[in-house]
Design an enzyme around this catalytic site. Structure first.
Site, PDB file in Angstrom:
ATOM      1  N   CYS A  96      22.388 110.528  11.379  1.00 48.77           N
ATOM      2  CA  CYS A  96      23.573 111.207  11.886  1.00 48.77           C
ATOM      3  C   CYS A  96      24.224 110.384  12.991  1.00 48.77           C
ATOM      4  O   CYS A  96      23.623 109.479  13.556  1.00 48.77           O
ATOM      5  CB  CYS A  96      23.213 112.575  12.460  1.00 48.77           C
ATOM      6  SG  CYS A  96      22.576 113.713  11.240  1.00 48.77           S
TER       7      CYS A  96
ATOM      8  N   GLY B 222      26.343 108.579   8.453  1.00 48.10           N
ATOM      9  CA  GLY B 222      26.308 109.837   7.728  1.00 48.10           C
ATOM     10  C   GLY B 222      27.544 110.012   6.880  1.00 48.10           C
ATOM     11  O   GLY B 222      28.651 109.954   7.396  1.00 48.10           O
TER      12      GLY B 222
ATOM     13  N   ASN C 240      21.748 114.204  16.782  1.00 47.35           N
ATOM     14  CA  ASN C 240      21.150 113.158  15.966  1.00 47.35           C
ATOM     15  C   ASN C 240      19.667 113.096  16.320  1.00 47.35           C
ATOM     16  O   ASN C 240      19.329 112.905  17.487  1.00 47.35           O
ATOM     17  CB  ASN C 240      21.829 111.803  16.239  1.00 47.35           C
ATOM     18  CG  ASN C 240      21.124 110.628  15.552  1.00 47.35           C
ATOM     19  OD1 ASN C 240      21.150 109.522  16.025  1.00 47.35           O
ATOM     20  ND2 ASN C 240      20.488 110.882  14.405  1.00 47.35           N
ATOM     21  N   GLY C 241      18.826 113.291  15.331  1.00 48.66           N
ATOM     22  CA  GLY C 241      17.389 113.246  15.585  1.00 48.66           C
ATOM     23  C   GLY C 241      16.644 114.298  14.800  1.00 48.66           C
ATOM     24  O   GLY C 241      17.209 114.915  13.891  1.00 48.66           O
TER      25      GLY C 241
ATOM     26  N   TYR D  74      17.981  98.134  10.296  1.00 48.21           N
ATOM     27  CA  TYR D  74      18.804  98.598   9.197  1.00 48.21           C
ATOM     28  C   TYR D  74      19.980  99.519   9.561  1.00 48.21           C
ATOM     29  O   TYR D  74      21.093  99.311   9.113  1.00 48.21           O
ATOM     30  CB  TYR D  74      17.934  99.307   8.162  1.00 48.21           C
ATOM     31  CG  TYR D  74      18.726  99.909   7.050  1.00 48.21           C
ATOM     32  CD1 TYR D  74      19.233  99.108   6.017  1.00 48.21           C
ATOM     33  CD2 TYR D  74      19.036 101.256   7.028  1.00 48.21           C
ATOM     34  CE1 TYR D  74      20.001  99.647   4.997  1.00 48.21           C
ATOM     35  CE2 TYR D  74      19.802 101.811   6.009  1.00 48.21           C
ATOM     36  CZ  TYR D  74      20.278 101.004   5.009  1.00 48.21           C
ATOM     37  OH  TYR D  74      21.042 101.530   4.009  1.00 48.21           O
TER      38      TYR D  74
HETATM   39  N1  LIG Z   1      30.839  99.204   8.923  1.00 45.74           N
HETATM   40  C1  LIG Z   1      29.894  98.329   8.683  1.00 45.74           C
HETATM   41  N2  LIG Z   1      30.179  97.048   8.671  1.00 45.74           N
HETATM   42  C2  LIG Z   1      29.223  96.190   8.410  1.00 45.74           C
HETATM   43  N3  LIG Z   1      27.969  96.504   8.161  1.00 45.74           N
HETATM   44  C3  LIG Z   1      27.653  97.733   8.177  1.00 45.74           C
HETATM   45  C4  LIG Z   1      28.584  98.712   8.423  1.00 45.74           C
HETATM   46  N4  LIG Z   1      27.990  99.884   8.373  1.00 45.74           N
HETATM   47  C5  LIG Z   1      26.697  99.627   8.080  1.00 45.74           C
HETATM   48  N5  LIG Z   1      26.490  98.339   7.975  1.00 45.74           N
HETATM   49  C6  LIG Z   1      25.260  97.700   7.687  1.00 45.74           C
HETATM   50  O1  LIG Z   1      25.129  97.697   6.277  1.00 45.74           O
HETATM   51  C7  LIG Z   1      23.769  97.740   5.949  1.00 45.74           C
HETATM   52  C8  LIG Z   1      23.583  98.639   4.774  1.00 45.74           C
HETATM   53  O2  LIG Z   1      24.058  97.915   3.674  1.00 45.74           O
HETATM   54  P1  LIG Z   1      23.385  98.023   2.257  1.00 45.74           P
HETATM   55  O3  LIG Z   1      21.961  97.680   2.299  1.00 45.74           O
HETATM   56  O4  LIG Z   1      24.220  97.255   1.361  1.00 45.74           O
HETATM   57  O5  LIG Z   1      23.645  99.515   1.980  1.00 45.74           O
HETATM   58  P2  LIG Z   1      22.795 100.461   1.147  1.00 45.74           P
HETATM   59  O6  LIG Z   1      22.395 101.509   2.118  1.00 45.74           O
HETATM   60  O7  LIG Z   1      23.794 100.934   0.144  1.00 45.74           O
HETATM   61  O8  LIG Z   1      21.664  99.699   0.588  1.00 45.74           O
HETATM   62  C9  LIG Z   1      23.042  98.166   7.190  1.00 45.74           C
HETATM   63  O9  LIG Z   1      22.282  97.086   7.618  1.00 45.74           O
HETATM   64  C10 LIG Z   1      24.078  98.447   8.209  1.00 45.74           C
HETATM   65  O10 LIG Z   1      23.704  98.001   9.458  1.00 45.74           O
HETATM   66 MG   LIG Z   2      20.279  97.289   1.501  1.00 44.26          MG
END
Ligand SMILES: Nc1ncnc2c1ncn2[C@@H]1O[C@H](COP(=O)(O)OP(=O)(O)O)[C@@H](O)[C@H]1O
Ligand SMILES: [Mg+2]
Ligand SMILES: Nc1ncnc2c1ncn2[C@@H]1O[C@H](COP(=O)(O)OP(=O)(O)O)[C@@H](O)[C@H]1O
Ligand SMILES: Nc1ncnc2c1ncn2[C@@H]1O[C@H](COP(=O)(O)OP(=O)(O)O)[C@@H](O)[C@H]1O
Ligand SMILES: Nc1ncnc2c1ncn2[C@@H]1O[C@H](COP(=O)(O)OP(=O)(O)O)[C@@H](O)[C@H]1O
Ligand code: SF4
Ligand code: SF4
Ligand code: SF4
Ligand code: SF4
Ligand SMILES: [Mg+2]
Ligand SMILES: [Mg+2]
Ligand SMILES: [Mg+2]
Lengths: 471, 471, 471, 471
Positions: free
Chosen positions: B5, B37, B111-112, B252
């Site tokens: 979240c 989210g 969030n949590g 992640y």
């Molecule tokens: N707006 C954003 N721009 C760039 N990277 C992002 C953004 N939002 C999330 N991320 C990064 O994207 C990653 C998730 O991508 P990915 O692994 O392709 O997605 P999925 O959850 O579909 O496997 C995460 O590491 C996150 O930090």
């Molecule tokens: Mg991924």
């Protein structure tokens, strides 16, 4: 820069309805081509008796729902995604465009632009034709039907092509017979491949990949393919002297993982970056792309220059249709919403910023300002294409001549406007060599002002195509 | 891996309604936190007299429309985006959660995850409390209201926190007073900054960036902030001995451009890649990320290993909610729809594939198979985190212990399942050092099985936090 | 019995945009004609330069929203509501139908049915015309455009009418010139009146009432009206010998408060009831309508017979689109959902039940069963029209000959099927005299099997119209 | 006059899931009660383990779709339709209202209004209760849960009722046990009946009819019914001295085909018409209803007065949510859109116009003006209820005292305002006798200003109910 259109055709030669319905395959293929058009999407299949169509405004997942798609019966069909334009985005203009005539139905999906579209429409109107939409595709449908009343499909297509000036990659269904046509100089991409027990034609090879298919080859410029009785028939209706493949497919439009006219787009962009590093070296601390379009070239630039590849801008993956209120503060918010700087990476650094092209210059200016505000000591812009100095008449809705910054300013002038410490554009030769196709077989109209086909009021390039009356 | 979240709070201290309404600022901030989210979104503002709320299922741009947002009057407000779960995704569970009680309104965004959420709910139910949703947030609201009937806000929050075990980063409005609270060990991120004539609190600093604001600092673990009369009041309600920042925010969840507890996520991931290259070197031809989560670590791995960074997989930017039919062929289509291989880059190459983590192993297997089928001679998997061997009880809905592949298999076992030529996980020490925060101040529960707070049936880590009754 | 279509045309001759926009007036008029068609609705206005259209599937309030309507600029326009049919209800078939041709735009709204529609379409297709929909309206548009290329509007319409066999009440816009046309025998109603500073044409006079307008008169059969420069020009293009006004407009379709060809529908229905009381008297305790269509005739029957008017069935005003599950129990629920019995009124009574007509007989059967089950000792059915023994080819989609119960059974047979103690149909003479128009000027095709126009495979009535080639 | 609410409860005692799911039956019942509320609708069923709910804003067919409904598992359930109000129409206020507490779930559907609702809420808030909506129903839920923690369901309900002042007809589910409760004086209707293998409770008997059920009887004022193990248990928790059935259910709200407290609404209205003819005879040419609410009384008036029953106003059956622009012309259009005059019936006639009641007088004025403009020589208004001189505090949202025309004007004054040639209201005695229930057992608060229950600031009628503390 706005995108253009994507077309698909699928045929499955099983007796029985195939486990994966054609409509569903077309849907997946359109998903793979979504980057070519986000305004509308459509599918038409034919069940041997009659055509069935689903189309509407919006993205692929918004237009189609599972139940309706799976209900679309037929082993053959075509599909289309349409680019976003402020102008004439009415449901009537959604494709495929289907007409009924004396002998049956004709459905068309079109990527490209007819230079003489209005002329042809006027002629048809003078003959008493009536139109319900205002697209080139409707003109193409009327021309084709006119010929089909007198000739077999192959002659009919040949006769239509004789009248056309411009770009067109088409998928067509005459009743349940699938055809694919590419204009004599091959402006826009079109390729085909096998899927289990059938074939697929598509604007880009990624659509074939998505269906787990195998790319056979590009449709040749001037070629008509007919998918009939389990076979592909090829008719080379026009034997071109020179091709005119649009360079901007490589520079910007196409997906990096597509292979177009034999060249992997990713590799082309990487070579663009490498060449750019040689043409416009700079003593920078880091090489950064403007995401997403600058990524692959930035990788190439970094490799060649031995400068570290480091991201300085992060793009919000979720920005779709948003809205902003008027006012300066809000406009800046809008930019930040789409793209954020990574301050710690940038601070105190000389940043080499790679993007694919500059159209109006306004976005470039805002991005460079952002990078500066984030602490960069120098920002050097390197652009993976030559200056765009003239409009495109062949299907790419970039901007009018008035809006094109490089149509009015020197490179120094552009450098000043976008507020870069230095600006380097790729040379036309550099671009051509990066693409790996001879210059004579490429369109560089918007980069030189000399077009491979006759355009009223514009120059014609030397190694020019035949005029219509010379065919 | 599912996301969690995001919370936001905004206050503007102008007399007059601010040119950019608070509701709109919250909307932009939520856009920046959309990655945290995608299931539901909500905004509650307070106009000094009463609260106004908009919330609904879907992405930020789907839930809010301009006219409604601009119509939400009030200079103070909070917002929330909620993660996607198959379980209990009802409109009642959308946040902010607003309750009316004796003295006014309380709105919360959370969030949590409370480890003792059910216990607290049972206690409240035993006292006669009734609930309309099944979220921790409703429990928090009831607890807070109970204390507010007897104590001032600061004491009330302190008394509530005494009863809580688990993770919580909260934005709260008691009538039109904005507060922010972070649990005593700081599991989930929460930071704040200035915007013109006001303040913003948010789960990640990118939300502050998007509003053109300036990050001041993280909310301290155990700290309560009250934004009142143009000032920020800080109450350090609990003085923690150790923190327990979730390492997966760095690995992640968080956006690379966010700074969390002093560390830029991008830099952490880059260091993860570099460290991984040292811990698990491999004689490869190219280093490729699994996009998007592997990108930054792959850049680091390439830099350290001096192997070329080259993309081998292309992600479709437009894949949102899609549907597939049952059957093996279709399942493969679904993977290809999301991710395509770039054959020419891969063919004949030894590919080092970098991803952030392995949960179930099924996606990893499919991706490695795709890369092999595209012609790679070897595929070496390098993972930017240690094996996940235990579930998370602190707000991350990863998977149950049964589903976690590394909970049941050795590394060789996992290697076999995912069909990699070799597999290298980052060590826990490697991860900790890449993050740059002492191990004692990080949560690594899911990596070690020993959690920083008491969890029934699980181990407690050495350098443990105080139990509730020790506070 | 399904309903048909409704057409509207509005023109305002002010220089300035009128305070109530034409589009809004058309919207209100369509609301008044909603009973003529619930499947789709559409408005086209012309601003002097180009036409603007809104149309879609659904009821008037579902298709139009205020902002879009008010945004439709233009002082002249036409509108349409379309009947509900299971067959071909695609967006392409929504009206107004607009085409572009050499000299401008033509928009049409059509109520009626062309007997030779397919023939004309075939001829046009043979000449090379292509079609996008499958409606008569598109055929009319093509024919009209063809003539407009050679003749002025009046001659063009005359030439088109020469080719048509069937029913048509049309509103037409040639660019911004409004026209109205009624077929030479006047099957379907069409009338016009004044509104402040302009005119309105509509299928029924209630549309004029709704706009606070004043009914001037019916459009004559064979007449063309042109609303130009603030004036109405009348062209009596065909001088008919006999008319053929559809009697079912009076019996069922039209609203009771409409005046059609000089006769108030309410009065006609009341006279039908009175006549029915004389033709089929019965010693009943109460006269009850089947609501809503039987109400006015039941009032007349009660008055003439001196039997008390008392309701025995109550219709649910809110039943719109609902759904039922398969199964007998459910089918009965569906009937009860629409219509409930008032037990105390019925119990122990001899009920005279008045309805307008019997098509298949299934609904009549269910209703009579319900009334019996509610305690009626006798149920006498009295029907305000003669038996329907043949299909309608002129625009009323009642049923096929196979489905028409009276096409296959004697009156006694029908009586048995619907389970009535007695059944009395109005005589053809009784109907004609109730309407108050000479039989020679009415269509009674579906009641006699002899049609006023030539229909392949059916009889032609004595006092027949000229055939096409006799014009 | 706005309408109020409708409640339903259904239980089926089969072991196996019943062929027609309970959720579907509730849906049909709500359809039959749609006239009691058009703003929102909801269904909650219980499958023995947990409750499942569907609810939303809009009409019954808009809120529910077949797939979702059929998916709602459970043999027992309750439903609700809610009246339309401009005030607080939020999704949170949609019913059924469901809460979780210590021992399970409680779901409630409520028709009525608590006079001491705010007081009770204040008390609960003082005890620490928190609320998410602002409805009486939430207060009822909290009170009930509080008692259920200490007492069995019967005692719990009794204890709750002791605290309530006002009107309430409730259907309740405690987990999967269905209950029905009616307030001690029986303000609002509530009845029950059998369906195959089960029971149905509903606000009006038409809901039972629609399910092909059989009305057993009304729920007694003060009675609690529990539907358990295939049986109905009755608990007469309060033995009332006098009832206080709302007379406006007979005058206006209820459907004519409903039987309420032993009286068929249709018959009551007919008697009202007859009585009105005797109380206020007039030498008219025709008796006409204001449709729909005046129809049945007009039939009675015509019968008694021997004046012809003839329609002078036709109501548009399709008018739902529409919109008008500001301005006088538009306001008149809005009236005409809803109701049209039948000029030929009216012209030169002395019209006796029957309506059920007059609230503000504005609509009456407009209608009488319309009838005059259509040519009536005299318009005599006859109203099927006495003047409304005071507001309702028991669940009918009619108007505030300021808006009630008869609260401020004499009958002559009202006559002048509505521009009638004469005006006759039914007497209170006339109304009481038409209903056929002793005056002591009816509420006539809004007609006399003396209410059957204590209302702060208002009179209490003689034959008053016990106060709360006298129970
Ligand atoms: N707006 C954003 N721009 C760039 N990277 C992002 C953004 N939002 C999330 N991320 C990064 O994207 C990653 C998730 O991508 P990915 O692994 O392709 O997605 P999925 O959850 O579909 O496997 C995460 O590491 C996150 O930090
Ligand atoms: Mg991924
Ligand atoms: N599905 C995809 N995956 C990866 N890249 C894509 C995809 N679709 C399009 N692209 C590339 O993305 C680039 C456009 O990105 P970007 O410049 O960020 O978009 P915008 O048009 O919003 O400026 C193009 O170069 C295009 O080749
Ligand atoms: N389904 C129904 N069938 C017949 N009459 C109904 C139905 N529902 C409600 N009514 C009656 O309709 C009347 C309301 O009609 P009307 O006065 O025309 O509506 P309003 O003025 O509220 O728009 C009430 O007397 C009510 O009893
Ligand atoms: N707005 C209206 N007001 C009153 N009557 C109408 C209206 N529209 C249509 N009608 C009449 O209602 C009748 C149709 O009612 P009914 O038989 O109940 O409908 P259905 O087509 O559902 O059987 C027709 O006779 C028609 O003239
Ligand atoms: S003018 Fe430019 S954009 Fe257009 S086709 Fe030629 S190269 Fe492509
Ligand atoms: S258990 Fe793992 S995912 Fe959960 S908070 Fe701790 S480190 Fe983060
Ligand atoms: S056939 Fe019958 S329904 Fe058709 S136009 Fe003639 S009278 Fe009317
Ligand atoms: S005050 Fe009037 S409307 Fe209210 S319950 Fe009593 S009689 Fe009914
Ligand atoms: Mg770009
Ligand atoms: Mg009917
Ligand atoms: Mg009324």
């Amino acid at each position: 820069m706005r995108e253009e259109c994507g077309v698909v055709g699928v045929v499955q030669f099983d007796e029985e309805p195939h486990p994966v319905p054609s409509a569903l395959r077309i849907y997946y293929a359109l998903y793979a081509l979504q980057h070519r058009g986000q305004e509308s999407a459509g599918v038409t299949v034919h069940d041997g008796k009659e055509p069935h169509t689903l189309k509407g405004m919006g993205l692929v997942p918004e237009v189609f729902n599972k139940d309706e798609l799976v209900g679309l019966k037929g082993n053959v069909g075509i599909g289309h995604v349409r680019y976003s334009t402020s102008g004439d985005s009415r449901i009537e203009n959604c494709q495929p465009f289907i007409v009924k005539y004396k002998s049956g139905n004709v459905a068309l999906a079109h990527n490209g632009n007819l230079v003489n579209g209005y002329e042809l429409r006027d002629q048809l109107e003078a003959e008493g034709h009536v139109f319900v939409a205002n697209s080139d595709t409707e003109v193409l449908a009327h021309l084709l039907v006119k010929e089909l009343l007198k000739y077999d499909p192959v002659e009919a297509v040949r006769n239509v092509m004789k009248q056309l000036n411009g770009s067109y990659s088409l998928t067509i269904m005459i009743d349940d017979m699938l055809m694919a046509v590419r204009d004599p100089v091959g402006f826009k991409p079109l390729c085909f491949g096998t899927i289990d027990s059938g074939y697929v034609v598509a604007s880009e090879s990624v659509a074939i990949d998505t269906l787990n298919g195998k790319l056979l080859r590009d449709v040749n410029p001037g070629e008509l393919l007919i998918f009939r009785d389990g076979e592909i028939e090829s008719y080379q209706l026009f034997e071109e002297k020179y091709c005119a493949h649009c360079v901007f497919e490589y520079v910007y439009f196409a997906r990096p993982d597509s292979i177009i006219d034999g060249q992997l787009v990713y590799k082309v962009r990487e070579r663009i970056g490498e060449r750019l590093a040689r043409e416009h070296p700079v003593d920078g601390d880091m090489v950064s792309p403007v995401p997403d379009s600058g990524i692959t070239s930035a990788i190439g630039y970094a490799k060649e220059s031995k400068i570290d590849y480091e991201e300085s801008l992060m793009k919000n993956r979720y920005i779709g249709r948003t809205f902003i209120l008027p006012g300066q503060a809000m406009r800046e918010t809008a930019v930040r919403l789409k793209m954020n700087t990574i301050g710690q990476n940038i601070k105190g650094k000389k940043v080499v910023l790679i993007d694919d092209s500059i159209v109006r210059g306004t976005t470039s200016r805002r991005i460079i300002d952002m990078v500066r505000n984030a602490g960069a000591t120098e920002v050097h812009a390197r652009i993976g294409s030559p200056p765009i100095i003239a409009p495109c008449y062949l299907g790419i809705d970039m901007a009018s001549r008035e809006e094109l910054i490089a149509a009015h300013k020197t490179i120094q002038g552009v450098e000043a406007v976008i507020n870069a410490d230095s600006l380097g554009y790729l040379s036309v030769d550099g671009l051509v060599e990066s693409i790996g196709i001879e210059r004579d077989h490429l369109c560089v109209g918007c980069l030189t002002g000399a077009y491979p086909v006759e355009i009223p009021g514009e120059d014609m390039c030397q190694r020019r195509q035949l005029k219509l009356n010379e065919f």
